[in-house]
Enzyme design. Sequence first.
Site, PDB file in Angstrom:
ATOM      1  N   ARG A 197      -1.108 -14.165 -11.285  1.00 20.71           N
ATOM      2  CA  ARG A 197      -1.605 -13.087 -10.411  1.00 20.71           C
ATOM      3  C   ARG A 197      -0.414 -12.367  -9.792  1.00 20.71           C
ATOM      4  O   ARG A 197       0.463 -13.005  -9.198  1.00 20.71           O
ATOM      5  CB  ARG A 197      -2.517 -13.611  -9.304  1.00 20.71           C
ATOM      6  CG  ARG A 197      -3.043 -12.449  -8.434  1.00 20.71           C
ATOM      7  CD  ARG A 197      -4.099 -12.839  -7.458  1.00 20.71           C
ATOM      8  NE  ARG A 197      -4.670 -11.646  -6.822  1.00 20.71           N
ATOM      9  CZ  ARG A 197      -5.896 -11.538  -6.385  1.00 20.71           C
ATOM     10  NH1 ARG A 197      -6.724 -12.559  -6.496  1.00 20.71           N
ATOM     11  NH2 ARG A 197      -6.333 -10.432  -5.820  1.00 20.71           N
ATOM     12  N   ARG A 241      -3.912   6.309  -5.216  1.00 24.50           N
ATOM     13  CA  ARG A 241      -4.181   5.001  -5.826  1.00 24.50           C
ATOM     14  C   ARG A 241      -4.328   5.075  -7.349  1.00 24.50           C
ATOM     15  O   ARG A 241      -3.876   4.209  -8.077  1.00 24.50           O
ATOM     16  CB  ARG A 241      -5.464   4.390  -5.230  1.00 24.50           C
ATOM     17  CG  ARG A 241      -5.317   3.901  -3.801  1.00 24.50           C
ATOM     18  CD  ARG A 241      -6.634   3.306  -3.318  1.00 24.50           C
ATOM     19  NE  ARG A 241      -7.030   2.159  -4.117  1.00 24.50           N
ATOM     20  CZ  ARG A 241      -6.627   0.905  -3.891  1.00 24.50           C
ATOM     21  NH1 ARG A 241      -5.841   0.644  -2.879  1.00 24.50           N
ATOM     22  NH2 ARG A 241      -7.038  -0.069  -4.669  1.00 24.50           N
ATOM     23  N   LEU A 278      -8.027 -16.513  -6.449  1.00 25.20           N
ATOM     24  CA  LEU A 278      -8.550 -16.198  -7.785  1.00 25.20           C
ATOM     25  C   LEU A 278      -9.560 -15.055  -7.760  1.00 25.20           C
ATOM     26  O   LEU A 278      -9.900 -14.505  -8.804  1.00 25.20           O
ATOM     27  CB  LEU A 278      -9.166 -17.452  -8.416  1.00 25.20           C
ATOM     28  CG  LEU A 278      -8.136 -18.534  -8.794  1.00 25.20           C
ATOM     29  CD1 LEU A 278      -8.838 -19.799  -9.266  1.00 25.20           C
ATOM     30  CD2 LEU A 278      -7.184 -18.034  -9.869  1.00 25.20           C
ATOM     31  N   SER A 283     -13.493  -6.373 -11.226  1.00 26.86           N
ATOM     32  CA  SER A 283     -14.374  -7.472 -10.813  1.00 26.86           C
ATOM     33  C   SER A 283     -15.749  -6.923 -10.446  1.00 26.86           C
ATOM     34  O   SER A 283     -15.899  -5.720 -10.180  1.00 26.86           O
ATOM     35  CB  SER A 283     -13.779  -8.202  -9.602  1.00 26.86           C
ATOM     36  OG  SER A 283     -13.900  -7.405  -8.438  1.00 26.86           O
ATOM     37  N   GLY A 334      -2.887  -0.305  -6.159  1.00 29.56           N
ATOM     38  CA  GLY A 334      -3.063   0.590  -5.010  1.00 29.56           C
ATOM     39  C   GLY A 334      -1.854   0.527  -4.087  1.00 29.56           C
ATOM     40  O   GLY A 334      -1.342   1.573  -3.638  1.00 29.56           O
ATOM     41  N   ASN A 384     -15.519  -5.133  -7.332  1.00 28.08           N
ATOM     42  CA  ASN A 384     -14.813  -3.840  -7.316  1.00 28.08           C
ATOM     43  C   ASN A 384     -15.770  -2.647  -7.351  1.00 28.08           C
ATOM     44  O   ASN A 384     -15.376  -1.518  -7.044  1.00 28.08           O
ATOM     45  CB  ASN A 384     -13.814  -3.732  -8.480  1.00 28.08           C
ATOM     46  CG  ASN A 384     -12.594  -4.610  -8.329  1.00 28.08           C
ATOM     47  OD1 ASN A 384     -11.998  -5.062  -9.311  1.00 28.08           O
ATOM     48  ND2 ASN A 384     -12.189  -4.882  -7.102  1.00 28.08           N
ATOM     49  N   ASP A 428      -3.080  -7.271 -10.177  1.00 27.51           N
ATOM     50  CA  ASP A 428      -3.358  -6.795  -8.814  1.00 27.51           C
ATOM     51  C   ASP A 428      -2.152  -6.042  -8.224  1.00 27.51           C
ATOM     52  O   ASP A 428      -1.010  -6.326  -8.556  1.00 27.51           O
ATOM     53  CB  ASP A 428      -3.731  -7.996  -7.927  1.00 27.51           C
ATOM     54  CG  ASP A 428      -4.410  -7.562  -6.650  1.00 27.51           C
ATOM     55  OD1 ASP A 428      -4.914  -6.426  -6.585  1.00 27.51           O
ATOM     56  OD2 ASP A 428      -4.433  -8.373  -5.691  1.00 27.51           O
ATOM     57  N   GLY A 429      -2.450  -5.122  -7.327  1.00 28.52           N
ATOM     58  CA  GLY A 429      -1.398  -4.430  -6.577  1.00 28.52           C
ATOM     59  C   GLY A 429      -1.182  -2.980  -6.992  1.00 28.52           C
ATOM     60  O   GLY A 429      -0.220  -2.351  -6.550  1.00 28.52           O
TER      61      GLY A 429
END
Length: 236
Positions: free
Chosen positions: A178, A26, A185, A58, A16, A61, A13-14
């Site tokens: 994460r 992005r 989660l 996901s 963007g 998403n 994650d992260g």
Amino acid sequence: MSCIPRHVALIMDGNGRWAQAHGLPRHEGHRRGASVVKKILRASEKIGIKYVTFFAFSSENFSRPKSEVTFLMNLCEKFFKKYRKTICEKEIRFRAIGNLSQLPLTLQLAIEELTSSTVCFDRFHITVALNYGSRNEVVHAMESLLNDKDVNIRDLTWKNFEQYLYTKDLPDPDLIIRTSGEQRLSNFLLLQSAYAELYFTKTYWPDFGEKEFLLAIEDYGARERRMGKINDKTNN
Ligand code: IPE
Ligand code: IPE
Ligand code: MG
């Protein structure tokens, strides 16, 4: 290193926010994020982790702007095609989990090719979660279970229920990492993580690398996993 987890799962994650912090669009974050996957795989093999799972997309998403979704789908497809030969040569087992039937056809094909050409390998296992969400996974599992004429629902145990999950061939994750500072989660491996150790870092995924990955593994090694039992030393 003391205790090496058998299965590590990563919530990448992260991307963007990393891009935004660098004044970039992005998708540049996603592009750079893809190169981190290689670093983590190399480090995992080196220290003897057998299963590594990446949360790449996901089910939720899909609600992002169409241009971002398309970019991510193309990025995955290119990645799989680019590394197919290496993955096969290194005898790595590849799997994808999630509702794959909703992915673009060319991506489904790339997945199918990689999956089938690595099906007999067992040395090192890479899994990519795509259009994956635990809640959908449970609904899908229930449908398959109810369609299975050999199952008597009254005899159901966790051991046979888990055979209907996308992860049926994988051991539960021992460690979930994460990046990006979020401590949740986000619908990832909710049932499988029942006894997983969780590790959160503020680092954005594109800046994550071997050094920090090893720190997470070291942190894991220092934890005491009781699984509901009591520590032998305190049991006097
Ligand atoms: C993770 O980074 C990649 C995917 C979810 C596909 P994000 O795109 O979620 O990046 P942030 O969280 O917006 O910074
Ligand atoms: C989780 O990240 C999904 C992936 C890393 C693929 P998100 O960015 O989608 O999660 P939320 O929306 O912050 O919970
Ligand atoms: Mg995010």
